[in-house]
Design an enzyme around this catalytic site. Structure first.
Site, PDB file in Angstrom:
ATOM      1  N   ASP A  17      -6.371  -1.936   1.769  1.00 26.40           N
ATOM      2  CA  ASP A  17      -6.020  -1.004   2.780  1.00 26.40           C
ATOM      3  C   ASP A  17      -6.367  -1.456   4.374  1.00 26.40           C
ATOM      4  O   ASP A  17      -6.537  -0.708   5.178  1.00 26.40           O
ATOM      5  CB  ASP A  17      -6.172   0.309   2.748  1.00 26.40           C
ATOM      6  CG  ASP A  17      -5.726   0.973   1.483  1.00 26.40           C
ATOM      7  OD1 ASP A  17      -4.702   0.612   0.979  1.00 26.40           O
ATOM      8  OD2 ASP A  17      -6.200   1.679   0.682  1.00 26.40           O
ATOM      9  N   GLY A  19      -4.906  -3.496   6.332  1.00 25.55           N
ATOM     10  CA  GLY A  19      -3.630  -3.572   6.986  1.00 25.55           C
ATOM     11  C   GLY A  19      -3.260  -5.198   6.887  1.00 25.55           C
ATOM     12  O   GLY A  19      -2.626  -5.731   7.647  1.00 25.55           O
ATOM     13  N   LYS A  20      -3.228  -5.471   5.527  1.00 22.51           N
ATOM     14  CA  LYS A  20      -2.781  -6.918   5.234  1.00 22.51           C
ATOM     15  C   LYS A  20      -1.260  -7.064   5.554  1.00 22.51           C
ATOM     16  O   LYS A  20      -0.776  -8.214   5.869  1.00 22.51           O
ATOM     17  CB  LYS A  20      -3.153  -7.306   3.723  1.00 22.51           C
ATOM     18  CG  LYS A  20      -4.663  -7.561   3.588  1.00 22.51           C
ATOM     19  CD  LYS A  20      -4.883  -7.702   2.139  1.00 22.51           C
ATOM     20  CE  LYS A  20      -4.665  -6.700   1.100  1.00 22.51           C
ATOM     21  NZ  LYS A  20      -5.248  -5.541   1.109  1.00 22.51           N
ATOM     22  N   GLY A  21      -0.663  -5.817   5.092  1.00 25.97           N
ATOM     23  CA  GLY A  21       0.749  -6.023   5.081  1.00 25.97           C
ATOM     24  C   GLY A  21       1.388  -6.307   6.447  1.00 25.97           C
ATOM     25  O   GLY A  21       2.235  -7.222   6.739  1.00 25.97           O
ATOM     26  N   LYS A  22       0.663  -5.559   7.554  1.00 22.38           N
ATOM     27  CA  LYS A  22       1.070  -5.808   8.916  1.00 22.38           C
ATOM     28  C   LYS A  22       0.964  -7.266   9.388  1.00 22.38           C
ATOM     29  O   LYS A  22       1.624  -7.980   9.977  1.00 22.38           O
ATOM     30  CB  LYS A  22       0.323  -4.788   9.816  1.00 22.38           C
ATOM     31  CG  LYS A  22       0.024  -5.301  11.243  1.00 22.38           C
ATOM     32  CD  LYS A  22       0.694  -4.790  12.212  1.00 22.38           C
ATOM     33  CE  LYS A  22       0.499  -5.831  13.398  1.00 22.38           C
ATOM     34  NZ  LYS A  22       0.059  -5.058  14.486  1.00 22.38           N
ATOM     35  N   ALA A  43      -0.904  -1.673  -5.348  1.00 19.90           N
ATOM     36  CA  ALA A  43      -0.858  -2.249  -3.934  1.00 19.90           C
ATOM     37  C   ALA A  43       0.039  -1.286  -2.909  1.00 19.90           C
ATOM     38  O   ALA A  43       1.164  -1.276  -3.747  1.00 19.90           O
ATOM     39  CB  ALA A  43      -0.988  -3.454  -3.686  1.00 19.90           C
ATOM     40  N   GLY A  44      -0.152  -1.283  -1.794  1.00 13.97           N
ATOM     41  CA  GLY A  44       0.850  -0.668  -0.996  1.00 13.97           C
ATOM     42  C   GLY A  44       0.770  -1.268   0.366  1.00 13.97           C
ATOM     43  O   GLY A  44      -0.293  -1.219   1.043  1.00 13.97           O
ATOM     44  N   HIS A  45       1.656  -1.752   0.819  1.00 15.09           N
ATOM     45  CA  HIS A  45       1.757  -2.752   1.970  1.00 15.09           C
ATOM     46  C   HIS A  45       2.730  -2.224   3.065  1.00 15.09           C
ATOM     47  O   HIS A  45       4.057  -2.013   2.667  1.00 15.09           O
ATOM     48  CB  HIS A  45       1.987  -4.191   1.754  1.00 15.09           C
ATOM     49  CG  HIS A  45       0.965  -4.700   0.936  1.00 15.09           C
ATOM     50  ND1 HIS A  45       0.978  -5.885   0.360  1.00 15.09           N
ATOM     51  CD2 HIS A  45      -0.408  -4.547   0.616  1.00 15.09           C
ATOM     52  CE1 HIS A  45      -0.043  -6.252  -0.297  1.00 15.09           C
ATOM     53  NE2 HIS A  45      -0.957  -5.377  -0.081  1.00 15.09           N
ATOM     54  N   GLN A 225      -5.169  -5.656  -2.614  1.00 18.36           N
ATOM     55  CA  GLN A 225      -6.583  -5.072  -2.545  1.00 18.36           C
ATOM     56  C   GLN A 225      -7.542  -5.794  -1.650  1.00 18.36           C
ATOM     57  O   GLN A 225      -7.047  -6.351  -0.747  1.00 18.36           O
ATOM     58  CB  GLN A 225      -6.984  -5.045  -4.116  1.00 18.36           C
ATOM     59  CG  GLN A 225      -6.388  -4.213  -4.940  1.00 18.36           C
ATOM     60  CD  GLN A 225      -5.102  -4.597  -5.673  1.00 18.36           C
ATOM     61  OE1 GLN A 225      -4.985  -5.593  -6.149  1.00 18.36           O
ATOM     62  NE2 GLN A 225      -4.030  -3.781  -5.553  1.00 18.36           N
ATOM     63  N   THR A 240     -10.497  -3.006  -9.090  1.00 15.83           N
ATOM     64  CA  THR A 240      -9.199  -3.043  -9.836  1.00 15.83           C
ATOM     65  C   THR A 240      -9.513  -4.183 -10.837  1.00 15.83           C
ATOM     66  O   THR A 240     -10.667  -4.432 -11.137  1.00 15.83           O
ATOM     67  CB  THR A 240      -8.151  -3.565  -8.725  1.00 15.83           C
ATOM     68  OG1 THR A 240      -6.709  -3.287  -9.554  1.00 15.83           O
ATOM     69  CG2 THR A 240      -8.418  -5.016  -8.380  1.00 15.83           C
ATOM     70  N   THR A 301       0.324   4.245  -1.905  1.00 12.65           N
ATOM     71  CA  THR A 301       0.697   4.317  -3.354  1.00 12.65           C
ATOM     72  C   THR A 301       0.711   5.716  -3.819  1.00 12.65           C
ATOM     73  O   THR A 301       1.512   6.275  -4.487  1.00 12.65           O
ATOM     74  CB  THR A 301       0.086   3.442  -4.200  1.00 12.65           C
ATOM     75  OG1 THR A 301       0.402   2.058  -3.609  1.00 12.65           O
ATOM     76  CG2 THR A 301       0.526   3.219  -5.498  1.00 12.65           C
ATOM     77  N   ARG A 304      -3.281  10.006  -1.661  1.00 10.19           N
ATOM     78  CA  ARG A 304      -4.377  10.605  -1.529  1.00 10.19           C
ATOM     79  C   ARG A 304      -5.294  10.303  -0.426  1.00 10.19           C
ATOM     80  O   ARG A 304      -5.111   9.141   0.361  1.00 10.19           O
ATOM     81  CB  ARG A 304      -5.342   9.912  -2.597  1.00 10.19           C
ATOM     82  CG  ARG A 304      -4.996  10.288  -4.190  1.00 10.19           C
ATOM     83  CD  ARG A 304      -6.001   9.607  -5.201  1.00 10.19           C
ATOM     84  NE  ARG A 304      -5.678   8.041  -5.241  1.00 10.19           N
ATOM     85  CZ  ARG A 304      -6.370   7.271  -5.696  1.00 10.19           C
ATOM     86  NH1 ARG A 304      -7.487   7.883  -6.675  1.00 10.19           N
ATOM     87  NH2 ARG A 304      -6.031   5.979  -5.753  1.00 10.19           N
TER      88      ARG A 304
END
Ligand code: IMP
Length: 446
Positions: A17, A19-22, A43-45, A225, A240, A301, A304
């Site tokens: 988390d 900020g890899k997606g950005k 993963a959640g990007h 991750q 993970t 994802t 939480r």
């Protein structure tokens, strides 16, 4: 414009988390191929592009702009989830060519149930997994009973493998819907059905990556991750089930790490973590609640609330070393600046002496103290017309960035000050072969 080939990897240096997606989306404008090599739907990007928000779990974040998108063999894939994400991508007007490794492993609904069951057995040592079936699928891979994407093409093979997994894990599955053979058969029917849909996309992706490489295409490898969630080098067992380090791309995509030109490490300006395990710089709840609210720190994802803490320099130093990072991208500086007090952890100490390692067990952590340095907050940033520039940022923010560079002895080349692509400052593009990320002539997203 002549584009010389760049092979780069973007990795998370903390607990995920970051900020890899950005950052990946931002950089992807100069790459033709985007590759994911580890993890799965855990993963959640989040990518915000042209005013729209995209949430990816399986598809690489570079997909919005890259021509070829690869889901590598090191991944574990829920085929139903993937089909949905592919539909969303098509609806958004994106025409990337997606290929999926035949050798990636399949996450079934049975693996998701097993994830929850295994957590309940772990009791005090529960990890706080995302319940996406990641651990059980990798377990089957290494037990050599796993279902691979190529198996989706044969209903008989699927049934045989599902029955084998069931026999192996019967004690956990006996109390679930999968104890009934007709439910396992129904699951296999569904898997086979979605497999038919995915067939045209299945390939020996490592060969295609090499083909693209030989054609001179630029390739961006995206880690999922973060280093501290790596199965070997993270805070085991609160990790993970795959390797999340840069080197993992060699095995998870089949591409030699020696050919990678640049590794860009992504670090959040503070730390965040979902799930259990040691978190040395974690904030006490009142401060944590403030930072969590400011940064909307809730899992992409799972939803939480994330645990949050101050920037941990010793941990970052370790991650930079392990990933052979060339330059940093630091995210969420806009969020951190709004805290009344800001600190950086500069060293770990045991019995009064500085230690040069990161303890990996609660036992080893006992008696470890952190040294902190206080930094001046810079408040809420005003969005300047024409975009941010480093020199126009508040002095306290610049000082924070320069202090991080000094402590880590590595350049912070990219700064992220908000979700959208426009809220990004590239301070030095040399690491990116002197190409500004917005040089791509056409952007398939309308
Ligand atoms: P799993 O990967 O679902 O088995 O979860 C193992 C641990 O890694 C848990 O603490 C999760 O919260 C964490 N985790 C897995 N994927 C991510 C991610 O993409 N971002 C942040 N934490 C993650």
């Amino acid at each position: 414009m002549e584009v010389s080939r760049v092979i780069a990897a973007v990795l998370g240096l903390q607990f995920g988390d970051e900020g890899k997606g950005k950052i990946t989306d931002f950089l992807s404008g100069m790459f033709q191929v985007a590759v994911r090599f580890n993890g799965g739907g855990n993963a959640g990007h989040t990518v915000v592009a042209n005013g729209k928000t995209y949430k990816f779990h399986l598809i690489p974040s570079g997909s919005l702009r890259c021509e070829t998108v690869v889901l590598g063999n090191g991944m574990v894939i829920d085929p139903h989830g993937l089909a949905e994400e592919m539909d969303k991508l098509t609806t958004s007007g994106c025409s990337s060519h997606i290929i999926i490794s035949k050798m990636a492993h399949v996450v079934t609904p049975m693996h998701k149930i097993l994830d929850t069951k295994e957590e309940s057995v772990r009791s005090k040592l529960s990890i706080g997994t995302t319940a996406q079936g990641i651990g059980p699928t990798y377990e089957d891979k290494y037990a050599r009973t796993g279902i691979r994407m190529v198996d989706l093409l044969s209903r008989d093979t699927l049934m045989e493998k599902v029955e084998t997994i069931y026999r192996m894990k019967e004690s956990l599955l006996a109390s679930t819907e999968f104890s009934r053979k007709e439910n396992r058969e129904a699951m296999v029917d569904e898997l086979y059905r979605v497999g038919q849909r995915l067939t045209p996309f299945l390939e020996y992706t490592e060969l295609e990556i090499f083909r693209q490489y030989r054609k001179g295409k630029s390739i961006l490898f995206e880690g999922a991750q973060g280093t501290m969630l790596d199965i070997d080098f993270g805070m085991y067992p609160f990790v993970t089930s795959s390797n999340a380090l840069a080197g993992a791309l060699s095995l998870g995509a089949g591409f030699p790490f020696r050919k990678v030109d640049y590794v860009i490490g992504v670090a959040k300006a503070y730390m965040s973590k979902v799930g259990s395990g040691p978190f040395p710089t974690e904030l006490e709840e009142t401060q944590a609640a403030r930072l969590r609210d400011l940064g909307h720190e809730f899992g992409t994802t799972t939803g939480r609330p994330r645990r949050v803490g101050w920037l941990d320099i010793p941990m970052l130093r370790y991650s930079i070393m392990m990933n052979d990072v060339d330059a940093l991208a630091v995210t969420r500086l806009d969020t951190l600046g709004q805290m009344d007090k800001i600190r950086i952890c500069t060293a770990y100490r045991k019995d009064g002496k500085e230690i040069d390692y990161i303890p990996r067990s609660f036992q080893e952590f006992s008696g470890v103290e952190m040294d902190y340095m206080d930094m001046e907050p810079w408040g809420k940033l005003a969005q300047p017309e024409g975009g941010y520039t480093f020199s126009a940022l508040p002095a306290a923010l610049r000082k924070y960035v320069e202090k991080v560079e000094e402590l880590l002895d590595i350049p912070v080349d990219i700064i992220s000050l908000g979700e959208g692509r426009e809220n990004t400052i590239v301070r030095d593009t040399s690491v990116l072969n002197s190409q500004a990320p917005d040089t791509r002539e056409h952007d398939p997203i309308p």
